[in-house]
Design a protein around this motif. Structure first.
Motif, PDB file in Angstrom:
ATOM      1  N   ALA A  80      34.725   9.810  34.456  1.00  0.00           N
ATOM      2  CA  ALA A  80      33.950  10.149  33.515  1.00  0.00           C
ATOM      3  C   ALA A  80      33.659  10.463  32.998  1.00  0.00           C
ATOM      4  CB  ALA A  80      33.196  11.779  34.500  1.00  0.00           C
ATOM      5  N   CYS A  81      35.317  10.210  32.264  1.00  0.00           N
ATOM      6  CA  CYS A  81      35.529   9.688  31.209  1.00  0.00           C
ATOM      7  C   CYS A  81      35.424   8.473  30.502  1.00  0.00           C
ATOM      8  CB  CYS A  81      36.723  10.695  30.068  1.00  0.00           C
ATOM      9  SG  CYS A  81      37.009  10.283  28.372  1.00  0.00           S
ATOM     10  N   ALA A  82      35.723   7.776  31.339  1.00  0.00           N
ATOM     11  CA  ALA A  82      35.929   6.071  31.781  1.00  0.00           C
ATOM     12  C   ALA A  82      34.262   6.007  31.927  1.00  0.00           C
ATOM     13  CB  ALA A  82      36.957   5.884  32.573  1.00  0.00           C
ATOM     14  N   GLN A  83      33.568   6.206  32.618  1.00  0.00           N
ATOM     15  CA  GLN A  83      32.218   6.127  32.934  1.00  0.00           C
ATOM     16  C   GLN A  83      31.292   6.085  30.917  1.00  0.00           C
ATOM     17  OE1 GLN A  83      30.360   8.366  35.926  1.00  0.00           O
ATOM     18  NE2 GLN A  83      31.203   7.063  37.230  1.00  0.00           N
ATOM     19  N   GLU A  84      31.729   6.976  30.684  1.00  0.00           N
ATOM     20  CA  GLU A  84      31.369   7.361  29.150  1.00  0.00           C
ATOM     21  C   GLU A  84      31.846   6.934  27.773  1.00  0.00           C
ATOM     22  OE1 GLU A  84      32.623  11.723  28.023  1.00  0.00           O
ATOM     23  OE2 GLU A  84      30.376  12.346  29.749  1.00  0.00           O
ATOM     24  N   VAL A  85      33.440   5.768  27.923  1.00  0.00           N
ATOM     25  CA  VAL A  85      33.654   4.455  27.422  1.00  0.00           C
ATOM     26  C   VAL A  85      32.722   3.330  27.219  1.00  0.00           C
ATOM     27  CG1 VAL A  85      35.339   3.683  27.045  1.00  0.00           C
ATOM     28  CG2 VAL A  85      35.603   5.980  27.251  1.00  0.00           C
ATOM     29  N   ASP A  86      32.723   3.429  29.255  1.00  0.00           N
ATOM     30  CA  ASP A  86      32.003   2.151  29.096  1.00  0.00           C
ATOM     31  C   ASP A  86      30.177   2.208  28.228  1.00  0.00           C
ATOM     32  OD1 ASP A  86      33.812   0.815  30.488  1.00  0.00           O
ATOM     33  OD2 ASP A  86      32.935   2.452  32.782  1.00  0.00           O
ATOM     34  N   ALA A  87      30.030   3.506  28.418  1.00  0.00           N
ATOM     35  CA  ALA A  87      28.882   3.309  27.881  1.00  0.00           C
ATOM     36  C   ALA A  87      28.324   3.234  26.363  1.00  0.00           C
ATOM     37  CB  ALA A  87      27.850   4.886  28.477  1.00  0.00           C
ATOM     38  N   GLN A 161      36.598  -0.811  16.069  1.00  0.00           N
ATOM     39  CA  GLN A 161      36.355  -0.068  17.058  1.00  0.00           C
ATOM     40  C   GLN A 161      36.176  -0.138  18.692  1.00  0.00           C
ATOM     41  OE1 GLN A 161      36.366   3.521  16.334  1.00  0.00           O
ATOM     42  NE2 GLN A 161      35.886   3.807  18.237  1.00  0.00           N
ATOM     43  N   LEU A 162      35.751  -1.372  18.543  1.00  0.00           N
ATOM     44  CA  LEU A 162      35.880  -1.949  20.332  1.00  0.00           C
ATOM     45  C   LEU A 162      37.195  -1.764  21.023  1.00  0.00           C
ATOM     46  CD1 LEU A 162      32.742  -4.471  20.569  1.00  0.00           C
ATOM     47  CD2 LEU A 162      32.775  -2.572  22.048  1.00  0.00           C
ATOM     48  N   CYS A 163      37.929  -2.827  19.987  1.00  0.00           N
ATOM     49  CA  CYS A 163      39.485  -2.926  19.720  1.00  0.00           C
ATOM     50  C   CYS A 163      40.455  -1.414  20.701  1.00  0.00           C
ATOM     51  CB  CYS A 163      39.795  -3.401  19.206  1.00  0.00           C
ATOM     52  SG  CYS A 163      39.740  -5.506  18.361  1.00  0.00           S
ATOM     53  N   ARG A 164      39.937  -0.565  19.804  1.00  0.00           N
ATOM     54  CA  ARG A 164      40.307   0.715  20.458  1.00  0.00           C
ATOM     55  C   ARG A 164      39.740   1.581  21.250  1.00  0.00           C
ATOM     56  NH1 ARG A 164      40.203   1.000  13.920  1.00  0.00           N
ATOM     57  NH2 ARG A 164      38.314   2.341  14.316  1.00  0.00           N
ATOM     58  N   LEU A 165      38.389   1.374  21.136  1.00  0.00           N
ATOM     59  CA  LEU A 165      37.950   1.869  22.347  1.00  0.00           C
ATOM     60  C   LEU A 165      38.053   1.527  23.683  1.00  0.00           C
ATOM     61  CD1 LEU A 165      34.332   2.499  21.501  1.00  0.00           C
ATOM     62  CD2 LEU A 165      35.488   4.237  22.115  1.00  0.00           C
ATOM     63  N   GLN A 166      37.957   0.050  23.954  1.00  0.00           N
ATOM     64  CA  GLN A 166      39.442  -1.138  25.030  1.00  0.00           C
ATOM     65  C   GLN A 166      40.649  -0.672  24.989  1.00  0.00           C
ATOM     66  OE1 GLN A 166      38.009  -3.070  26.509  1.00  0.00           O
ATOM     67  NE2 GLN A 166      40.112  -3.688  27.737  1.00  0.00           N
ATOM     68  N   GLU A 167      41.160  -0.105  23.872  1.00  0.00           N
ATOM     69  CA  GLU A 167      42.167   0.744  24.457  1.00  0.00           C
ATOM     70  C   GLU A 167      42.608   2.300  25.002  1.00  0.00           C
ATOM     71  OE1 GLU A 167      44.256   0.344  20.382  1.00  0.00           O
ATOM     72  OE2 GLU A 167      44.967  -1.497  20.387  1.00  0.00           O
ATOM     73  N   ALA A 168      41.342   3.018  24.727  1.00  0.00           N
ATOM     74  CA  ALA A 168      41.683   3.855  25.070  1.00  0.00           C
ATOM     75  C   ALA A 168      40.982   4.135  26.665  1.00  0.00           C
ATOM     76  CB  ALA A 168      40.632   5.120  24.830  1.00  0.00           C
ATOM     77  N   ARG A 169      40.126   2.779  26.828  1.00  0.00           N
ATOM     78  CA  ARG A 169      39.863   2.590  28.621  1.00  0.00           C
ATOM     79  C   ARG A 169      41.187   1.776  29.482  1.00  0.00           C
ATOM     80  NH1 ARG A 169      38.300   2.067  32.889  1.00  0.00           N
ATOM     81  NH2 ARG A 169      35.953   1.627  33.854  1.00  0.00           N
ATOM     82  N   GLN A 170      41.509   1.043  28.526  1.00  0.00           N
ATOM     83  CA  GLN A 170      42.956   0.830  29.408  1.00  0.00           C
ATOM     84  C   GLN A 170      43.871   1.314  29.878  1.00  0.00           C
ATOM     85  OE1 GLN A 170      44.433  -2.185  27.414  1.00  0.00           O
ATOM     86  NE2 GLN A 170      46.252  -2.856  29.353  1.00  0.00           N
ATOM     87  N   GLN A 171      43.976   3.069  28.559  1.00  0.00           N
ATOM     88  CA  GLN A 171      45.066   3.920  29.189  1.00  0.00           C
ATOM     89  C   GLN A 171      44.125   5.331  30.427  1.00  0.00           C
ATOM     90  OE1 GLN A 171      48.050   4.207  27.430  1.00  0.00           O
ATOM     91  NE2 GLN A 171      48.053   5.997  29.349  1.00  0.00           N
ATOM     92  N   LEU A 172      42.800   5.232  30.447  1.00  0.00           N
ATOM     93  CA  LEU A 172      42.155   6.137  31.251  1.00  0.00           C
ATOM     94  C   LEU A 172      42.237   5.158  32.414  1.00  0.00           C
ATOM     95  CD1 LEU A 172      38.401   6.857  29.155  1.00  0.00           C
ATOM     96  CD2 LEU A 172      40.595   8.315  29.890  1.00  0.00           C
ATOM     97  N   THR A 173      42.364   3.852  32.488  1.00  0.00           N
ATOM     98  CA  THR A 173      42.244   3.146  33.784  1.00  0.00           C
ATOM     99  C   THR A 173      43.921   3.352  33.882  1.00  0.00           C
ATOM    100  OG1 THR A 173      40.687   1.240  33.025  1.00  0.00           O
ATOM    101  CG2 THR A 173      41.976   1.021  34.904  1.00  0.00           C
ATOM    102  N   ILE A 174      44.649   3.534  33.003  1.00  0.00           N
ATOM    103  CA  ILE A 174      45.945   3.491  33.846  1.00  0.00           C
ATOM    104  C   ILE A 174      45.921   4.134  34.362  1.00  0.00           C
ATOM    105  CG2 ILE A 174      48.274   3.610  33.247  1.00  0.00           C
ATOM    106  CD1 ILE A 174      47.711   1.311  31.059  1.00  0.00           C
ATOM    107  N   ASP A 175      45.819   5.931  34.103  1.00  0.00           N
ATOM    108  CA  ASP A 175      45.930   7.044  33.586  1.00  0.00           C
ATOM    109  C   ASP A 175      45.103   7.439  35.813  1.00  0.00           C
ATOM    110  OD1 ASP A 175      46.755   9.739  34.166  1.00  0.00           O
ATOM    111  OD2 ASP A 175      46.025  10.261  32.529  1.00  0.00           O
TER     112      ASP A 175
END
Length: 425
Positions: A80-87, A161-175
């Protein structure tokens, strides 16, 4: 007398014999008692170990089931968090692209202002004055420059900020991927039973593998990833709000300054027209100007007539290319070039018609007032023409706004975040 031979041997008494028999019986009874105790203890141990084994197996299965529930819960939270990050990334990307378009839209006003300043430098003699129009035009340059800096700063912040969101999204993806793999492993373990064909003894199965973590560390890791993603999303929302406010402020400032420039330009043009109409005694200069203007009108009409053939040609080519079949109906460079050529020709014809109308209007005005022209009619006429050209040039601003509105309604937006989405199904 007969004698019996006797073999010498140890003889036991009856009491010894009886005692020995009793000892044997007592020993047998004692050993039977021990055996019975051992059997009872063995049976008790069997029951106890069977119960313990069954309970341990049940408890391990229950713990596996609880662990699967925990992993599933965190997996859903991460998903759910990853989907929110995508949005949020899509929203921030859209905001960034809107800001980029707003920045690109400032190029035209800057070009128009610079062209107006250059045109007004062509005034001659005492007509070359430092008037409010010049002051407002220079102020407009400063306003546009400040707007460009503000918009570029917003774009840079959005990109970071997009770069930071991308890093957070990548970490969520790995987890999330780790959770999915761990869930598969535990589900496989949960499906195993003592009758499963693929169970076997393993060497040192109770060893602690390197990199093992505690449940607290495991939960803290996922909680940190979600918390970090939410913090980045909150920062992204703030940046989007700032971008929206900045775009609105820039638009208001540019519009207010545009209106100020055009008001000063109209006022200055009005004053020059008044002075022009008062200068009525330069008949010869007026007649020369009329002659030159008539020639220009003829040239405009010829140019306007000459533009029709190229326009017909490009229209015919565009229409003929629509007949290309199948996949050959391609919007290639030729198509784009023809479309640009058609637009350019239409804009040229429109400009020629407008200029022709202006020239005809000016010619009629000169003929009506040729007896009232003064000695410096030529200089004032040139200055007035420059002001009119500046006004005509500034019409590109309002036309540019309308064109930009139409273009933004049909141009598809591309995602510039550059992320790779994980299949969350």
């Amino acid at each position: 007398m007969a004698t019996l031979s006797s073999k010498p041997s140890l003889r036991y008494s009856v009491s010894d014999w009886a005692t020995d028999n009793k000892q044997i019986s007592d020993a047998a009874e004692h050993k039977r008692n021990i055996s019975q105790e051992i059997r009872q203890a063995g049976r008790a141990l069997r029951n106890e170990t069977a119960n313990k084994t069954n309970w341990d197996e049940y408890d391990s299965t229950r713990r596996l089931s609880d662990r699967i529930n925990d992993i599933t819960c965190w997996k859903e939270n991460l998903k759910a968090c990853a989907q929110e990050v995508d949005a949020e990334m899509d929203a921030l990307t859209l905001s960034k692209e809107e800001t980029e378009r707003a920045l690109a839209a400032t190029v035209l006003p800057l070009e128009v202002t610079a062209e107006c300043l250059t045109l007004r430098e062509g005034r001659r003699g005492k007509e070359l004055v430092s008037d409010p129009v010049e002051a407002e035009l220079k102020k407009e340059v400063e306003v546009i420059d400040g707007a460009q800096r503000s918009l570029q700063q917003c774009i840079d912040q959005a990109f970071e900020q997009l770069c930071r969101l991308q890093e957070a999204r990548q970490q969520l993806t790995i987890d999330l991927q780790d959770k999915i793999e761990a869930l598969d492993v535990d589900m496989s373990c949960l499906s195993l039973t003592i009758r499963s064909p693929d169970i076997s003894l393993k060497p040192n199965p109770t060893r602690v593998p390197p990199g093992s973590t505690t449940p607290q560390q495991w939960e803290q890791f996922s909680r940190y990833n979600i918390t970090r993603a939410k913090e980045e999303m909150q920062a992204s929302v703030q940046i989007r709000e700032n971008n929206s406010i900045t775009r609105a402020q820039v638009q208001n400032e540019l519009e207010a300054q545009r209106m100020a420039v055009e008001f000063a330009l109209r006022k200055r043009t009005h004053h020059q027209e008044q002075a022009h109409h008062e200068m009525h005694w330069q008949l010869k200069t007026t007649q020369d100007e009329i002659a030159e203007l008539e020639k220009d009108i003829g040239g405009l009409e010829e140019d306007l007539h000459a533009k029709m053939a190229p326009l017909k040609l490009v229209h015919t080519r565009l229409e003929n290319r629509i007949k290309r079949p199948g996949m050959d109906l391609c919007r290639d460079e030729v198509q784009f070039g023809l479309v640009d050529e058609a637009k350019q020709l239409e804009a040229t014809i429109l400009a020629l018609k407008q200029k022709l109308a202006q020239a005809q209007h000016s010619l009629q005005s000169l003929k009506q007032h040729e007896a009232q022209m003064i000695e410096d009619l030529s200089r004032k006429q040139d200055a007035l023409s420059l002001e009119q050209r500046s006004s005509q040039t500034r019409l590109r601003l309002t036309l540019g706004v309308q064109t930009e509105g139409l273009r933004s309604a049909v141009v598809p937006l591309t995602n510039s975040s550059g992320r790779h989405k994980l299949d969350l199904a």
